[in-house]
Write an enzyme that holds these catalytic residues in place. Structure first.
Site, PDB file in Angstrom:
ATOM      1  N   GLU A 150       0.824  -1.213   0.000  1.00 14.69           N
ATOM      2  CA  GLU A 150       0.000   0.000   0.000  1.00 14.69           C
ATOM      3  C   GLU A 150       0.854   1.257   0.000  1.00 14.69           C
ATOM      4  OE1 GLU A 150      -4.029   1.932   1.813  1.00 14.69           O
ATOM      5  OE2 GLU A 150      -3.491  -0.108   2.346  1.00 14.69           O
ATOM      6  N   THR A 151       1.997   1.213   0.647  1.00 10.66           N
ATOM      7  CA  THR A 151       2.903   2.363   0.632  1.00 10.66           C
ATOM      8  C   THR A 151       3.369   2.652  -0.789  1.00 10.66           C
ATOM      9  OG1 THR A 151       3.643   1.939   2.893  1.00 10.66           O
ATOM     10  CG2 THR A 151       5.111   3.246   1.489  1.00 10.66           C
TER      11      THR A 151
END
Length: 140
Positions: free
Chosen positions: A62-63
């Site tokens: 997700e980063t």
């Protein structure tokens, strides 16, 4: 290079010390609109059986996807996560894992990325897909 440099559009530098990605040791090694790459240590990110925690792989994915979407959306829009799916293929007990984020779709209102997480032997550990909603940036 950390995961929250001042150059990411919309980043609140007032909470930079609170970034989960920094606590997990995520470092971005390649900043490119078509291929964003980051690493994360297994040590410190294990579950009770000694394997890399699946949630840590999800945070790495997700980063990377969120940063890629923010780069695509800027400066008129901001990216916020809408959906994340992860398939975990194998366990990892030590070393670094590397996430490679590539675009699947980059539109005006959504952006979707595939993130492949691999171990140091280049074996796929996790495949993730992230879709971000691209909302208008605040005026002013």
């Amino acid at each position: 290079m950390t995961s929250a440099p001042e150059g990411i559009p919309g980043t609140d530098q007032g909470v930079a010390a609170e970034q989960l990605a920094d606590k997990l040791g995520i470092e971005i090694t390649r900043w490119d609109a078509d291929r964003l790459v980051g690493t994360m240590p297994v040590k410190g990110n294990r579950q009770p059986y000694g394997l890399l925690h699946g949630g840590a792989s999800a945070v790495l994915a997700e980063t990377l996807g969120s940063i890629a979407a923010a780069m695509h959306a800027a400066p008129e829009r901001l990216a916020v996560g809408l959906e994340l799916s992860c398939t975990h293929h194998r366990g990892v007990t030590d070393g670094l894992v590397t996430g490679v984020c590539t675009p699947i779709h980059r539109g005006r209102s959504t952006a979707t990325y595939e993130i492949a997480v691999s171990d140091e032997q280049e074996r796929r550990v996790c495949t993730a897909r992230l879709t971000c909603f691209l909302k208008d940036a605040p005026k002013g």
